[in-house]
Design a protein around this motif. Structure first.
Motif, PDB file in Angstrom:
ATOM      1  N   ASP A  71       0.783  -1.225  -0.132  1.00 58.84           N
ATOM      2  CA  ASP A  71      -0.068  -0.082  -0.105  1.00 58.84           C
ATOM      3  C   ASP A  71       0.753   1.181   0.014  1.00 58.84           C
ATOM      4  OD1 ASP A  71       1.115  -0.650   2.672  1.00 58.84           O
ATOM      5  OD2 ASP A  71      -0.663   0.135   3.606  1.00 58.84           O
ATOM      6  N   VAL A  72       1.956   1.216  -0.500  1.00 58.52           N
ATOM      7  CA  VAL A  72       2.972   2.217  -0.197  1.00 58.52           C
ATOM      8  C   VAL A  72       2.991   2.966  -1.593  1.00 58.52           C
ATOM      9  CG1 VAL A  72       4.640   0.936   1.335  1.00 58.52           C
ATOM     10  CG2 VAL A  72       5.155   1.088  -1.180  1.00 58.52           C
ATOM     11  N   LYS A  73       3.434   4.342  -1.439  1.00 62.77           N
ATOM     12  CA  LYS A  73       3.785   5.050  -2.571  1.00 62.77           C
ATOM     13  C   LYS A  73       5.336   4.983  -2.889  1.00 62.77           C
ATOM     14  CE  LYS A  73       3.241   9.809  -4.497  1.00 62.77           C
ATOM     15  NZ  LYS A  73       2.256  11.189  -4.340  1.00 62.77           N
ATOM     16  N   ALA A  74       5.614   4.593  -4.031  1.00 63.36           N
ATOM     17  CA  ALA A  74       6.987   4.292  -4.487  1.00 63.36           C
ATOM     18  C   ALA A  74       7.590   4.987  -5.677  1.00 63.36           C
ATOM     19  CB  ALA A  74       7.082   2.959  -4.650  1.00 63.36           C
ATOM     20  N   LEU A  75       8.765   5.204  -5.526  1.00 60.23           N
ATOM     21  CA  LEU A  75       9.662   5.853  -6.524  1.00 60.23           C
ATOM     22  C   LEU A  75      10.739   5.034  -6.997  1.00 60.23           C
ATOM     23  CD1 LEU A  75      10.310   8.495  -8.451  1.00 60.23           C
ATOM     24  CD2 LEU A  75      11.754   9.310  -6.358  1.00 60.23           C
ATOM     25  N   VAL A  76      10.929   4.829  -8.177  1.00 58.45           N
ATOM     26  CA  VAL A  76      11.909   3.465  -8.556  1.00 58.45           C
ATOM     27  C   VAL A  76      12.810   4.301  -9.799  1.00 58.45           C
ATOM     28  CG1 VAL A  76      12.223   1.498  -9.690  1.00 58.45           C
ATOM     29  CG2 VAL A  76      10.163   1.824  -8.174  1.00 58.45           C
ATOM     30  N   PHE A  77      14.004   4.340  -9.257  1.00 53.26           N
ATOM     31  CA  PHE A  77      14.983   4.904 -10.219  1.00 53.26           C
ATOM     32  C   PHE A  77      15.584   3.745 -11.180  1.00 53.26           C
ATOM     33  CE2 PHE A  77      15.833   7.802  -6.583  1.00 53.26           C
ATOM     34  CZ  PHE A  77      15.066   8.984  -7.200  1.00 53.26           C
ATOM     35  N   GLY A  78      15.574   3.965 -12.358  1.00 49.76           N
ATOM     36  CA  GLY A  78      15.995   2.882 -13.521  1.00 49.76           C
ATOM     37  C   GLY A  78      14.949   1.896 -13.621  1.00 49.76           C
ATOM     38  N   ASP A  79      13.867   2.310 -13.853  1.00 46.05           N
ATOM     39  CA  ASP A  79      12.471   1.458 -14.041  1.00 46.05           C
ATOM     40  C   ASP A  79      12.427   0.817 -15.465  1.00 46.05           C
ATOM     41  OD1 ASP A  79      11.959   4.343 -14.963  1.00 46.05           O
ATOM     42  OD2 ASP A  79       9.746   3.389 -14.858  1.00 46.05           O
ATOM     43  N   SER A  80      13.579   1.548 -16.047  1.00 45.10           N
ATOM     44  CA  SER A  80      13.406   0.750 -17.689  1.00 45.10           C
ATOM     45  C   SER A  80      14.651  -0.041 -17.765  1.00 45.10           C
ATOM     46  CB  SER A  80      13.855   1.858 -18.522  1.00 45.10           C
ATOM     47  OG  SER A  80      15.106   2.527 -18.500  1.00 45.10           O
ATOM     48  N   ASP A 119       6.973   6.329   0.448  1.00 43.90           N
ATOM     49  CA  ASP A 119       7.455   5.483   1.294  1.00 43.90           C
ATOM     50  C   ASP A 119       8.389   4.636   1.163  1.00 43.90           C
ATOM     51  OD1 ASP A 119       4.619   5.807   2.923  1.00 43.90           O
ATOM     52  OD2 ASP A 119       3.925   5.329   1.156  1.00 43.90           O
ATOM     53  N   LEU A 120       8.473   4.438  -0.180  1.00 41.12           N
ATOM     54  CA  LEU A 120       9.841   3.601  -0.573  1.00 41.12           C
ATOM     55  C   LEU A 120      10.289   4.285  -1.874  1.00 41.12           C
ATOM     56  CD1 LEU A 120      11.837   1.212  -0.908  1.00 41.12           C
ATOM     57  CD2 LEU A 120       9.906   0.129  -2.264  1.00 41.12           C
ATOM     58  N   ILE A 121      11.679   4.493  -1.868  1.00 41.87           N
ATOM     59  CA  ILE A 121      12.557   4.916  -3.017  1.00 41.87           C
ATOM     60  C   ILE A 121      13.728   3.896  -3.025  1.00 41.87           C
ATOM     61  CG2 ILE A 121      14.259   6.787  -3.969  1.00 41.87           C
ATOM     62  CD1 ILE A 121      12.710   9.126  -2.138  1.00 41.87           C
ATOM     63  N   PHE A 122      13.564   3.505  -4.413  1.00 42.95           N
ATOM     64  CA  PHE A 122      14.371   2.479  -4.835  1.00 42.95           C
ATOM     65  C   PHE A 122      15.211   2.897  -5.908  1.00 42.95           C
ATOM     66  CE2 PHE A 122      15.853  -1.737  -6.468  1.00 42.95           C
ATOM     67  CZ  PHE A 122      15.577  -2.539  -5.596  1.00 42.95           C
ATOM     68  N   VAL A 156       1.785  -4.819  -8.729  1.00 42.42           N
ATOM     69  CA  VAL A 156       1.116  -5.895  -8.468  1.00 42.42           C
ATOM     70  C   VAL A 156       0.626  -6.148  -6.815  1.00 42.42           C
ATOM     71  CG1 VAL A 156       1.176  -8.601  -8.438  1.00 42.42           C
ATOM     72  CG2 VAL A 156       2.104  -7.296 -10.278  1.00 42.42           C
ATOM     73  N   ARG A 157       1.260  -5.680  -6.203  1.00 41.13           N
ATOM     74  CA  ARG A 157       1.059  -5.562  -4.675  1.00 41.13           C
ATOM     75  C   ARG A 157       0.049  -4.404  -4.387  1.00 41.13           C
ATOM     76  NH1 ARG A 157       5.992  -6.205  -0.766  1.00 41.13           N
ATOM     77  NH2 ARG A 157       6.892  -8.223  -1.340  1.00 41.13           N
ATOM     78  N   GLY A 158      -0.232  -3.691  -5.381  1.00 47.77           N
ATOM     79  CA  GLY A 158      -1.184  -2.491  -5.205  1.00 47.77           C
ATOM     80  C   GLY A 158      -0.573  -1.270  -4.790  1.00 47.77           C
ATOM     81  N   SER A 159       0.719  -1.077  -5.113  1.00 51.72           N
ATOM     82  CA  SER A 159       1.368   0.403  -4.662  1.00 51.72           C
ATOM     83  C   SER A 159       1.378   1.275  -5.968  1.00 51.72           C
ATOM     84  CB  SER A 159       3.052   0.057  -4.539  1.00 51.72           C
ATOM     85  OG  SER A 159       3.109  -0.660  -3.484  1.00 51.72           O
ATOM     86  N   GLU A 160       1.169   2.599  -5.619  1.00 52.57           N
ATOM     87  CA  GLU A 160       1.352   3.380  -6.578  1.00 52.57           C
ATOM     88  C   GLU A 160       2.941   3.897  -7.024  1.00 52.57           C
ATOM     89  OE1 GLU A 160       0.687   8.344  -6.802  1.00 52.57           O
ATOM     90  OE2 GLU A 160      -0.355   7.149  -5.315  1.00 52.57           O
ATOM     91  N   VAL A 161       3.323   3.642  -8.299  1.00 58.08           N
ATOM     92  CA  VAL A 161       4.593   3.724  -8.484  1.00 58.08           C
ATOM     93  C   VAL A 161       4.998   4.715  -9.555  1.00 58.08           C
ATOM     94  CG1 VAL A 161       6.546   2.397  -9.366  1.00 58.08           C
ATOM     95  CG2 VAL A 161       4.929   1.113  -8.250  1.00 58.08           C
ATOM     96  N   THR A 162       6.047   5.624  -9.216  1.00 57.45           N
ATOM     97  CA  THR A 162       6.421   6.632 -10.073  1.00 57.45           C
ATOM     98  C   THR A 162       8.042   6.111 -10.506  1.00 57.45           C
ATOM     99  OG1 THR A 162       5.383   8.430  -9.020  1.00 57.45           O
ATOM    100  CG2 THR A 162       7.299   8.859 -10.359  1.00 57.45           C
ATOM    101  N   GLY A 163       8.207   6.052 -11.808  1.00 59.75           N
ATOM    102  CA  GLY A 163       9.372   5.399 -12.337  1.00 59.75           C
ATOM    103  C   GLY A 163      10.146   6.841 -13.148  1.00 59.75           C
TER     104      GLY A 163
END
Length: 231
Positions: free
Chosen positions: A11-20, A68-71, A33-40
């Motif tokens: 249920d987190v809001k996530a930011l993913v660097f390098g999502d390509s 909530d998560l920066i990856f 898939v887990r239901g998170s809102e993802v910004t790439g």
């Protein structure tokens, strides 16, 4: 919140660097898939880790969003066609500078401009992909001078930033993660000597590790199985 009481990232809001890239795509897909809102964010979006102004502008464009998560799934083993050196006699100043610019300094820039976007007064994780070959203590083979050194520098950057960030926000967790030897373009020419795992398997395992992190794990280096890696 101790171990065994994991914080689900569904249920987190996530930011993913390098999502390509291979692992970044798998991480972003698994989060969705887990239901998170993802910004790439990646080079295709104009994010250039080797350009400080580019990183600053990308963070500024997100405005007052909080995550909530920066990856960070960025990184490269071969840059401008230059692969890892076999011995110190092959070390090249320009090749090493390029390794540091992307794999170390670039991560410092991400931390500088994006760690303020971690959700305040709540559990938030900044996880960056490092590599076991960046471990100074766990180096029995030599070679790969530039890549090893750049990842070791990234580890120090992660460790140092974690201390500073943890002082200001006691619920924040900053960690370095080793994803395993993953079947991606980065490892394609070098993985024949090691057992490999699929990006999807690595992504699921890494998110499971992140689930179980607590503030006591701030500033640590772990592999995809959750085991500590020697600095």
């Amino acid at each position: 919140m101790g171990r065994g009481h994991s914080h689900a990232v569904g249920d987190v809001k996530a930011l993913v660097f390098g999502d390509s890239g291979g692992i970044g795509t798998a991480i972003a897909d698994a989060l969705r898939v887990r239901g998170s809102e993802v910004t790439g964010l990646s080079r295709r979006d104009g994010l250039e880790l080797t350009n400080q102004q580019s990183v600053a502008a990308a963070a500024d464009a997100l405005g007052d969003q909080r995550f909530d998560l920066i990856f960070n799934a960025t990184g490269a083993l071969v840059i401008d066609g230059r692969g890892p050196e076999k011995t110190i006699q092959s070390a090249d100043a320009d090749a090493m500078a390029a390794q540091f610019a992307l794999n170390a300094t670039g991560v410092a820039m991400l931390l500088r401009y994006f760690s303020p976007l971690m959700r305040e007064n709540a559990r938030a994780v900044f996880a960056s992909l490092s590599a076991r070959v960046g471990s100074i203590g766990d180096n029995g083979f030599g070679g790969w001078i530039g890549y090893r050194a750049a990842k070791a520098a990234q580890n120090q950057i992660i460790r140092t930033a974690s201390i500073e960030i943890g002082r200001k926000q006691k619920h924040h967790i900053v960690v370095a993660l080793h994803p395993g030897t993953v079947e991606t373009a980065l490892t394609r020419d070098y993985a024949d000597r090691y057992p490999t795992i699929a990006p999807e398997q690595s992504a699921k395992a890494l998110l499971d590790v992140i689930d179980g992190l607590t503030p006591r794990d701030n500033g640590t280096f772990r592999d995809w199985k959750g085991n500590p890696v020697e600095w």
